[in-house]
Design an enzyme around this catalytic site. Structure first.
Site, PDB file in Angstrom:
ATOM      1  N   HIS A 279       8.893  18.924  11.661  1.00  0.00           N
ATOM      2  CA  HIS A 279       8.520  19.211  10.267  1.00  0.00           C
ATOM      3  C   HIS A 279       9.716  19.635   9.420  1.00  0.00           C
ATOM      4  O   HIS A 279       9.607  19.717   8.212  1.00  0.00           O
ATOM      5  CB  HIS A 279       7.496  20.343  10.215  1.00  0.00           C
ATOM      6  CG  HIS A 279       6.249  20.069  10.986  1.00  0.00           C
ATOM      7  ND1 HIS A 279       5.399  19.051  10.674  1.00  0.00           N
ATOM      8  CD2 HIS A 279       5.702  20.689  12.050  1.00  0.00           C
ATOM      9  CE1 HIS A 279       4.378  19.050  11.520  1.00  0.00           C
ATOM     10  NE2 HIS A 279       4.551  20.026  12.369  1.00  0.00           N
TER      11      HIS A 279
ATOM     12  N   HIS B 227       1.896  24.900   4.683  1.00  0.00           N
ATOM     13  CA  HIS B 227       2.297  24.048   5.811  1.00  0.00           C
ATOM     14  C   HIS B 227       3.806  24.176   6.021  1.00  0.00           C
ATOM     15  O   HIS B 227       4.584  24.235   5.061  1.00  0.00           O
ATOM     16  CB  HIS B 227       1.925  22.600   5.514  1.00  0.00           C
ATOM     17  CG  HIS B 227       2.050  21.708   6.701  1.00  0.00           C
ATOM     18  ND1 HIS B 227       3.267  21.231   7.138  1.00  0.00           N
ATOM     19  CD2 HIS B 227       1.126  21.216   7.557  1.00  0.00           C
ATOM     20  CE1 HIS B 227       3.078  20.478   8.212  1.00  0.00           C
ATOM     21  NE2 HIS B 227       1.778  20.459   8.487  1.00  0.00           N
TER      22      HIS B 227
ATOM     23  N   GLU C  45       6.053  22.122   6.886  1.00  0.00           N
ATOM     24  CA  GLU C  45       6.895  21.093   6.255  1.00  0.00           C
ATOM     25  C   GLU C  45       7.086  21.387   4.765  1.00  0.00           C
ATOM     26  O   GLU C  45       8.195  21.256   4.236  1.00  0.00           O
ATOM     27  CB  GLU C  45       6.264  19.701   6.432  1.00  0.00           C
ATOM     28  CG  GLU C  45       7.168  18.618   5.849  1.00  0.00           C
ATOM     29  CD  GLU C  45       6.494  17.261   5.764  1.00  0.00           C
ATOM     30  OE1 GLU C  45       5.809  16.867   6.724  1.00  0.00           O
ATOM     31  OE2 GLU C  45       6.676  16.589   4.738  1.00  0.00           O
TER      32      GLU C  45
ATOM     33  N   THR D 110       4.900  14.526   3.944  1.00  0.00           N
ATOM     34  CA  THR D 110       4.928  13.181   4.543  1.00  0.00           C
ATOM     35  C   THR D 110       3.579  12.710   5.090  1.00  0.00           C
ATOM     36  O   THR D 110       3.370  11.516   5.275  1.00  0.00           O
ATOM     37  CB  THR D 110       5.944  13.128   5.703  1.00  0.00           C
ATOM     38  OG1 THR D 110       5.612  14.165   6.629  1.00  0.00           O
ATOM     39  CG2 THR D 110       7.361  13.296   5.214  1.00  0.00           C
TER      40      THR D 110
ATOM     41  N   CYS E  82       5.169   9.189   4.809  1.00  0.00           N
ATOM     42  CA  CYS E  82       5.916   8.391   5.793  1.00  0.00           C
ATOM     43  C   CYS E  82       5.135   7.132   6.213  1.00  0.00           C
ATOM     44  O   CYS E  82       3.901   7.079   6.092  1.00  0.00           O
ATOM     45  CB  CYS E  82       6.299   9.233   6.997  1.00  0.00           C
ATOM     46  SG  CYS E  82       4.935   9.566   8.116  1.00  0.00           S
TER      47      CYS E  82
ATOM     48  N   SER F  67      -4.291  19.938  12.429  1.00  0.00           N
ATOM     49  CA  SER F  67      -3.377  18.841  12.111  1.00  0.00           C
ATOM     50  C   SER F  67      -3.767  18.224  10.776  1.00  0.00           C
ATOM     51  O   SER F  67      -4.860  17.679  10.613  1.00  0.00           O
ATOM     52  CB  SER F  67      -3.452  17.790  13.227  1.00  0.00           C
ATOM     53  OG  SER F  67      -3.048  16.532  12.746  1.00  0.00           O
TER      54      SER F  67
ATOM     55  N   ASN G  33      -2.643  15.531   9.162  1.00  0.00           N
ATOM     56  CA  ASN G  33      -2.868  14.086   9.076  1.00  0.00           C
ATOM     57  C   ASN G  33      -4.154  13.683   9.797  1.00  0.00           C
ATOM     58  O   ASN G  33      -4.799  12.708   9.420  1.00  0.00           O
ATOM     59  CB  ASN G  33      -1.638  13.313   9.566  1.00  0.00           C
ATOM     60  CG  ASN G  33      -1.479  13.374  11.050  1.00  0.00           C
ATOM     61  OD1 ASN G  33      -2.081  12.589  11.762  1.00  0.00           O
ATOM     62  ND2 ASN G  33      -0.704  14.325  11.541  1.00  0.00           N
TER      63      ASN G  33
ATOM     64  N   SER H  54      -0.028  13.566  15.994  1.00  0.00           N
ATOM     65  CA  SER H  54       0.428  14.505  17.026  1.00  0.00           C
ATOM     66  C   SER H  54      -0.435  14.425  18.282  1.00  0.00           C
ATOM     67  O   SER H  54      -0.363  15.287  19.156  1.00  0.00           O
ATOM     68  CB  SER H  54       0.434  15.930  16.461  1.00  0.00           C
ATOM     69  OG  SER H  54      -0.798  16.229  15.860  1.00  0.00           O
TER      70      SER H  54
HETATM   71  S1  SF4 Z   1       4.201  12.170  10.645  1.00  0.00           S
HETATM   72 FE1  SF4 Z   1       5.842  10.916   9.754  1.00  0.00          FE
HETATM   73  S2  SF4 Z   1       7.337  12.369   8.972  1.00  0.00           S
HETATM   74 FE2  SF4 Z   1       5.995  13.501  10.377  1.00  0.00          FE
HETATM   75  S3  SF4 Z   1       7.036  13.411  12.333  1.00  0.00           S
HETATM   76 FE3  SF4 Z   1       5.656  11.667  12.277  1.00  0.00          FE
HETATM   77  S4  SF4 Z   1       6.890   9.946  11.485  1.00  0.00           S
HETATM   78 FE4  SF4 Z   1       7.982  11.846  11.028  1.00  0.00          FE
END
Ligand code: SF4
Length: 288
Positions: A71, A121, A123, A158, A188, A216, A218, A260
């Site tokens: 992050h 967060h 990041e 990201t 990303c 998490s 994402n 993750s």
């Molecule tokens: S989610 Fe995207 S920015 Fe974050 S570690 Fe994975 S590839 Fe890298």
């Protein structure tokens, strides 16, 4: 019943490389990770079993070596770490570095920086940690609370859903028509791929199961995205969370996972879905 995996799912290269780096350094000597390396309890448990410590603040580190997670972190935190005489191992994902460079450039060019992301967060704290003034927005009401600036530079955490980021940027532009609003898309590529693959999956599935840590970001975004296209979406951390009744009358069960989530956790969830379907017989939809 058929199990359909998303075309892109699970652990991204940034997280994979960070875990490998942590394990390699743990072999060489005591290591502390600054914050959660990944937001996944299975991975964190495995790192803990290797004797790797976790500290939420540089002040609490008791090993000579400290690892910055995928992050990333701010230059100020790195300076504080080095001032304590600690050796720094950086596992910052290259795509997080891209976001850092975008934010630095916006600030240098006189833009008031606005980050689309979660304020607390790790990041986002890293992205904003070297700025004296900035804003973080995640919802419409956050945009409504912004003050006017002649130049506003927007970047994103990201792992945010890019559609939501674009919606908020558009809102900022409409709210401040006199301002020069510049947007740098720092979501990303792996996040975008997983989001669009999740949409494809949810369109075809009767039930979608999303695998990933509760905290998490994402993974939670994937759950929300799938819920826009499928009425029966469930978030699980491990195979133990899968409930047989979720599969009732399902012909197609979609499977996706956050960036993750390790492959073996996804495999076990898939095996459990299959077992549950078999145990329920024709009511659960039958074999593959
Ligand atoms: S989610 Fe995207 S920015 Fe974050 S570690 Fe994975 S590839 Fe890298």
């Amino acid at each position: 019943m058929r199990i359909l995996r998303a075309a892109h799912l699970g652990m991204c290269f940034g997280v994979r490389d960070a875990i490998a780096l942590a394990l390699a350094h743990a072999e060489a000597g005591p290591l502390t990770i600054l914050g959660d390396l990944v937001h996944n309890p299975t991975v964190l448990g495995a790192l803990e079993a290797k004797g790797i410590a976790v500290a939420q603040d540089v002040a609490h580190v008791e090993t000579p070596t400290l690892m910055v997670t995928a992050h990333g972190t701010s230059e100020r935190t790195l300076a504080r770490t080095r001032a304590r005489g600690l050796t720094v191992v950086e596992a910052t994902c290259p795509l997080v570095h891209v976001a850092h460079r975008a934010v630095t450039a916006l600030a240098r060019e006189g833009y008031h920086v606005v980050i689309v992301g979660q304020r607390d967060h790790v990041e986002v704290r890293g992205l904003t940690g070297d700025l004296d003034r900035f804003d973080v927005v995640l919802e419409r009401r956050d945009v409504l609370a912004l003050e006017e600036h002649p130049r506003i530079g927007v970047a994103a955490q990201t792992t945010q859903a890019v559609e939501k980021v674009r919606y908020l940027v558009d809102l900022i532009r409409r709210r401040f028509p006199q301002s020069d609003v510049r947007f740098v898309d720092t979501v990303c590529k792996p996040t975008k791929e997983r989001q669009s693959a999740a949409v494809e999956l949810a369109r075809q599935a009767d039930v979608v199961i999303v695998v990933g840590g509760r905290s998490s970001n994402n993974t939670r975004e994937l759950v929300k995205t799938c819920a826009g296209y499928c009425a029966r979406v469930h978030h699980v951390q491990t195979d133990a969370d899968v409930r047989p009744e979720w599969l009732d009358a399902a012909q197609v069960v979609g499977l996706t996972a956050g960036t993750s989530t390790p492959d073996d956790v996804i495999d076990r969830v898939e095996a459990r879905i299959r077992l549950c379907a078999e145990a329920r017989g024709p009511k659960g939809g039958g074999g593959r």
